[in-house]
Design a protein around this motif. Structure first.
Motif, short mmCIF file in Angstrom:
data_model
loop_
_atom_site.label_atom_id
_atom_site.label_comp_id
_atom_site.label_asym_id
_atom_site.label_seq_id
_atom_site.Cartn_x
_atom_site.Cartn_y
_atom_site.Cartn_z
N LEU A 1 4.52 5.04 10.08
CA LEU A 1 3.88 3.73 10.05
C LEU A 1 3.82 3.16 8.64
CD1 LEU A 1 0.96 4.11 12.60
CD2 LEU A 1 3.13 2.96 12.91
N PHE A 2 3.73 4.02 7.65
CA PHE A 2 3.59 3.53 6.28
C PHE A 2 4.87 3.68 5.48
CE2 PHE A 2 -0.67 3.49 7.67
CZ PHE A 2 -1.29 2.51 6.93
N ASP A 3 5.96 3.95 6.18
CA ASP A 3 7.26 3.94 5.53
C ASP A 3 7.29 4.84 4.30
OD1 ASP A 3 9.87 3.19 5.04
OD2 ASP A 3 9.29 1.50 3.78
N VAL A 4 6.79 6.06 4.46
CA VAL A 4 6.81 7.02 3.36
C VAL A 4 8.19 7.66 3.33
CG1 VAL A 4 5.78 9.11 2.42
CG2 VAL A 4 4.36 7.46 3.64
N ARG A 5 8.93 7.43 2.25
CA ARG A 5 10.30 7.95 2.18
C ARG A 5 10.31 9.33 1.55
NH1 ARG A 5 12.55 2.30 -0.01
NH2 ARG A 5 11.34 1.11 1.51
N LYS A 6 10.94 10.26 2.25
CA LYS A 6 10.93 11.64 1.79
C LYS A 6 12.20 12.33 2.26
CE LYS A 6 7.72 12.28 5.63
NZ LYS A 6 8.63 12.65 6.66
N GLY A 7 12.60 13.40 1.55
CA GLY A 7 13.86 14.05 1.85
C GLY A 7 13.77 14.95 3.06
N LYS B 1 1.37 5.59 -0.49
CA LYS B 1 1.43 5.11 0.88
C LYS B 1 0.94 6.21 1.83
CE LYS B 1 5.76 3.50 0.55
NZ LYS B 1 7.04 2.88 0.93
N PHE B 2 1.30 7.45 1.52
CA PHE B 2 0.84 8.56 2.36
C PHE B 2 -0.68 8.70 2.28
CE2 PHE B 2 -0.63 12.95 2.44
CZ PHE B 2 -0.31 13.31 3.74
N VAL B 3 -1.22 8.66 1.06
CA VAL B 3 -2.66 8.90 0.89
C VAL B 3 -3.47 7.78 1.55
CG1 VAL B 3 -4.50 9.00 -0.83
CG2 VAL B 3 -2.41 10.27 -1.21
N VAL B 4 -3.00 6.53 1.40
CA VAL B 4 -3.70 5.42 2.05
C VAL B 4 -3.54 5.53 3.56
CG1 VAL B 4 -3.73 2.92 2.35
CG2 VAL B 4 -3.50 3.88 0.07
N GLY B 5 -2.32 5.82 4.00
CA GLY B 5 -2.05 5.91 5.42
C GLY B 5 -2.84 7.03 6.08
N ARG B 6 -3.01 8.14 5.38
CA ARG B 6 -3.77 9.25 5.91
C ARG B 6 -5.19 8.81 6.25
NH1 ARG B 6 -4.73 13.82 1.60
NH2 ARG B 6 -6.11 12.21 0.77
N GLU B 7 -5.79 8.00 5.39
CA GLU B 7 -7.16 7.53 5.66
C GLU B 7 -7.15 6.45 6.74
OE1 GLU B 7 -9.41 9.40 4.38
OE2 GLU B 7 -7.78 10.40 3.31
N ALA C 1 2.79 -4.16 -1.66
CA ALA C 1 2.61 -5.18 -0.63
C ALA C 1 2.20 -4.54 0.68
CB ALA C 1 3.90 -5.97 -0.46
N LEU C 2 2.84 -3.41 1.01
CA LEU C 2 2.52 -2.74 2.27
C LEU C 2 1.07 -2.25 2.28
CD1 LEU C 2 4.89 -0.45 4.17
CD2 LEU C 2 2.58 0.37 3.76
N ILE C 3 0.64 -1.68 1.13
CA ILE C 3 -0.72 -1.13 1.06
C ILE C 3 -1.75 -2.26 1.14
CG2 ILE C 3 -2.35 -0.02 -0.50
CD1 ILE C 3 0.03 1.75 -1.43
N ARG C 4 -1.49 -3.34 0.42
CA ARG C 4 -2.46 -4.44 0.45
C ARG C 4 -2.56 -5.04 1.84
NH1 ARG C 4 -0.07 -6.85 -5.12
NH2 ARG C 4 -0.86 -5.17 -6.43
N GLN C 5 -1.40 -5.15 2.51
CA GLN C 5 -1.43 -5.69 3.87
C GLN C 5 -2.26 -4.78 4.78
OE1 GLN C 5 0.23 -8.74 4.77
NE2 GLN C 5 -1.37 -8.41 6.30
N ALA C 6 -2.12 -3.47 4.59
CA ALA C 6 -2.87 -2.54 5.43
C ALA C 6 -4.37 -2.70 5.20
CB ALA C 6 -2.43 -1.10 5.14
N LEU C 7 -4.76 -2.91 3.93
CA LEU C 7 -6.18 -3.09 3.62
C LEU C 7 -6.70 -4.35 4.31
CD1 LEU C 7 -6.24 -2.27 -0.21
CD2 LEU C 7 -6.91 -0.79 1.68
#
Lengths: 359, 534
Positions: free
Chosen positions: B407-413, B429-435, B458-464
């Protein structure tokens, strides 16, 4: 060209398990040189030291007898060190456990019941835990360095043992030798098989497996790992560092105390001025060699038990001091810690250093 | 210094040609070229993980390029270490200062200089240089007593004392008030006019447009563009950095705010830390459906304020902190989480997450004592509690990780990498998304987009905003005024542990906030009164 350490972008999983093996290998090689410098055939000496103890039933049983306390104490210390709590005083907690547990057969010499054995073991664990609580409380309350306090308390415990064994708890019929009455029947650990292997070995295995589950699966184990890794994140998770310090000290103290009473109610059968050949200190090496993993500690315990037996064998067959065992153990700990560097770094050849070079 | 030997054929002060740096499989820099003239302020732009730090470290000698060449004033050079870079005349001001709080300005600076420097004469030189460049500093001041802006001045003066020809600045304005930033721009312009080159790393595109003459933009380790920032808009620069248009944050005002969900009344907290800030009589209410932002310069008690809200520091009076009307000032963070509050601290690594734990274990960090996650993906799987009967359910934790990262588009290998292996933006994004996965009724966030790239911010602010519009109370502590004006319904300012009242954001101008940040409460209150009367 010079050798440089280059930080790996991620820790090497292979090196996590390879580094203790590498340390062991280097220890053996250096040991060979030491034997050679003493004028001995290094291959024969190493054989007697490391292989011979595993070639007869008698010596394998003896190996288990020595590995049991090392594993039991080592798993507790592994938990402590995972939490970044430095209990160096397991030897003292072992002594205290032995004292607490021995109180039953010494004061109730004629009492025979399975309950006696259970009580002795429980009291042993309680004695070790309470004695280990002292450095934990000093650390939590006053910020006292637990490495120093726990280490110094070892000598306190040993002096208390020395005093009771030469005073109030001395066997009245013991010709004034500094030893307690001999334990009998249910005051002794049941033996497994014909030799000297006793119930302590089983208890050590159970402890290792239980703690392995605790560390891998439970919230308590998670809490310990978080606090050890990153106390600030631990506080954010709602974990109290002071509670973890107390828990780890008391847990490792209880296991050391249990190992202590198992020594007294097992191989020695009575309280004597010297209970252990330094198991509490050797267990520190066991914990690290086992990579602070309770299952790893089982194998590390067996390995260090070999160094004890090898030391005895080398004394008999080669005529060298049994202090050689301590030399090996010290070298091993040193090299384990050194080789851990390779988990995060790789060794690389680099051109020699120079100032700004013009091309 | 040998000035004559150089064949001054090149008009460039510094050229980094075809720089490639490979870490394992990752090409952090891939054939990147950057050139910079004397007297030029050159912006280096890119998202987090785009390779800016790698390139700068290569120029400054802390890393060696796998291939490529550095040219300094037309001559090929190798820079084996930072000392060699300083010898060439390259100075660097890092984002994180390396100063000793308990030492004076002079003592701190002397530590970085060759040991034969005369300390007595040094104070004089510090005073001269700092005054010349508009960076006033008292040489005998204790670093602990200085604001972050002043601390940054120490770092800059430390570089200037070595008379650099090139000054590298890593996100210098991230910690400054608007006024302090303006002052810094004057200094930089002055340096440039004297022929010193400046390599300027920043996420703040407006200020890049304002002060930079040239810009090199990196994307995924490659050179994305070389542009004149003054010919661009902030949006076009952002698009070049991200590779696509950055969605503007939707800030439609919701319905009128509801009942207060987070109330602070008379919250005071004395610090036992020698260098901490005590909180003094803070009163604030955050209502359902609104975002209240707390502005302020770093080091004015934001950390302590966050800890007092999260319960990492507890109050002796239960009534000072109320969540959903219930006093919980004496409760710890776990109990407050059970009251449906969630928290995102400033430090991602080491506070919000354990660096060497995988993401799924970092889920357990804040989910261990609360009900199951309430976010779901399309696959219809429901979350279950992460911890039951004291045992951790790893599958449940992995499920939360999967939902959050999706949902928070966390990019990881890999599916479940260690927290420290993620870039700053992705970890945030992960830490915010986790909460967010807990759908909290009260969310307190400290520096939600600190050091985070434009796309992630932008994604984090939109989520807030979405969380608040859904009926939760959101408190944002931030030093980024652009961010505050983007998301906040009301704004309060914290200064030296004291909090102003919360003003509706449309009533506050940048100047007024700047004054409040500097601690001039009364002046602004008076101005506001006059404005209201007029």
């Amino acid at each position: 060209m010079i050798l440089v350490l280059e930080k790996r972008s991620r820790r090497s999983q292979a090196m996590v398990w390879l580094s203790p093996v590498l340390a062991l290998g280097i220890t053996v090689v250096i040991g060979g040189f030491i034997f050679a410098s003493l004028g001995l055939d290094p291959f024969k000496a190493l054989y007697i030291y490391f292989i011979d103890p595993m070639t007869s039933l008698w010596s394998i049983e003896e190996l288990i007898v020595k590995a049991a306390p090392l594993v039991m104490i080592g798993v507790g210390l592994a938990i402590c060190y995972t939490a970044n709590v430095w209990n160096i005083g397991a030897e003292g907690q072992l002594t205290m456990g032995a004292l607490f547990g021995s109180a039953i057969p010494i004061y109730f010499t004629d009492w025979q019941s399975p309950l006696v054995l259970v009580l002795m073991l429980v009291l042993g664990a309680i004695g070790g835990a309470l004695f280990a609580a002292i450095p934990a409380l000093l650390k939590n309350r006053f910020g006292a360095n637990e490495i120093l306090t726990s280490l110094m308390l070892v000598y306190v415990a040993q002096l208390i043992l020395d005093w009771v064994i030469r005073g109030p708890w001395k066997d009245p019929k013991g010709f004034n030798f500094p030893q307690s009455v001999s334990f009998e029947g249910w005051q002794l650990l049941p033996l497994l098989g014909e030799g000297r292997v006793h119930l302590g070995a089983v208890l050590a295995l159970i402890a290792a497996v239980l703690l392995w589950v605790m560390m891998g699966r439970s919230l308590r184990g998670f809490e310990i790992r978080v606090i050890g890794n990153s106390p600030r994140a631990g506080a954010f998770a709602g974990f109290a560092q002071k509670k973890v310090v107390l828990f780890c000290f008391m847990l490792s103290g209880a296991l050391a105390g249990l190992a202590g009473i198992c020594e007294v109610a097992g191989p020695s059968g009575q309280l004597q001025p010297v209970i252990s050949p330094g198991y509490g200190f050797t267990a520190i090496i066991v914990a690290f060699l086992g990579r602070l993993n309770p299952i790893g500690v089982i194998f590390a315990g067996i390995l260090l038990a070999i160094s004890y037996l090898g030391g005895e064998a080398a004394q008999v067959e080669l005529g060298i001091s049994d202090k050689m065992a301590q030399v090996f153990q010290g070298m091993l700990l040193f090299l384990i810690l050194a080789c851990e560097t390779l988990i995060h770094y790789r060794i690389k050849l680099a051109p020699g250093r120079g100032a700004v070079k013009e091309a | 210094m040998n000035e004559t030997g150089a064949n001054e054929t090149s008009k460039y002060l510094l050229e980094a040609r075809n720089i490639t740096k490979v870490f394992g499989e990752l090409r952090a820099n891939d054939d990147v070229t950057l050139s910079l003239k004397p007297g030029e302020i050159h912006a280096l732009l890119g998202e987090n993980g785009a390779g800016k730090s790698t390139l700068v470290k290569i120029i400054y000698g802390s890393l060696r390029a796998t291939s490529g060449h550095l040219f300094w004033r037309g001559r090929a050079v190798t820079v084996p270490n930072p000392a060699a870079a300083r010898e060439l005349g390259i100075g660097m001001v890092f984002q994180h200062f390396s100063l000793f709080d308990a030492l004076t300005v002079t003592q701190n600076i002397s530590l970085a200089l060759p040991s034969d420097v005369d300390i007595g004469a040094l104070s004089g030189r510090i005073e001269t240089v700092s005054n010349d460049y508009g960076l006033p500093l008292r040489p005998d001041a204790l670093v602990a007593d200085l604001s972050v802006g002043e601390r940054q001045r120490i770092e800059i003066v430390r570089c200037l004392l070595q008379e650099p020809r090139l000054l590298i600045m890593d996100e210098p304005t991230a910690v400054l008030t608007p006024q302090e930033a303006d002052q810094l721009f004057v200094t930089l312009a002055r340096l440039a006019s004297e022929g010193c080159g400046v390599l300027y790393i920043s996420h703040r595109l407006e200020e890049v447009r304002r002060i930079c003459h040239d810009a090199t933009i990196l994307r995924h380790g490659k050179l994305a563009a070389r542009v004149d920032p003054q010919q661009e808009t902030a949006a076009s620069l952002a698009a070049l950095m991200v590779g696509t248009e950055v969605a503007a944050v939707r800030t439609d005002k919701g319905t009128a705010p509801g009942a207060p969900l987070l109330e602070l009344s008379g919250l005071s907290l004395a610090t036992d830390d020698q260098f901490g800030v005590s909180l003094k009589n803070i009163n604030l209410a955050v209502r359902a459906g609104e975002i209240v932002a707390v502005a302020g310069v770093a080091g004015n008690g934001q950390g302590e304020f966050f800890d007092a809200l999260s319960g990492e520091l507890t109050s002796s009076n239960n009534a000072t902190v109320k969540i959903a009307g219930v006093g919980c000032g004496r409760e710890g963070i776990t109990q407050r989480r059970r009251r449906d509050a969630a928290f995102v601290p400033e430090e991602r690594l080491g506070h919000g997450a354990v660096p060497n734990f995988p993401l799924s274990e970092n889920v357990v960090l804040t989910h261990h004592s609360v009900e199951a996650t309430r976010l779901e993906t399309g696959d219809g799987m429901a979350g279950s509690a992460v911890v039951r009967n004291g045992m951790i359910d790893r599958d449940a934790a992995r499920y939360v990780n999967r939902v959050v990262t999706e949902l928070f588009d966390v990019r990881k290998g890999t599916p479940d990498p260690e927290a420290q292996s993620l870039s700053g933006g992705n970890l945030q994004k992960f830490v915010v998304g986790r909460e967010m996965a807990l759908q909290p009724r009260v969310l307190v966030v400290n520096q939600p987009t600190w050091g985070v790239d434009a796309g992630a911010a932008a994604l984090i602010r939109q989520a807030l905003i979405d969380l608040a519009r859904g009926g939760s109370a959101v408190l944002v502590i931030s030093q980024d005024l652009d961010e505050i004006f983007e998301v906040a319904d009301r704004i309060a300012v914290i200064s030296r542990g004291e909090m102003s009242q919360a003003y509706p954001s449309e009533e506050l101008s940048l100047e007024r906030i700047g004054l409040l940040m500097a601690g001039a409460h009364e002046a602004v209150a008076r101005n506001a009164g006059e404005a209201g009367a007029a």
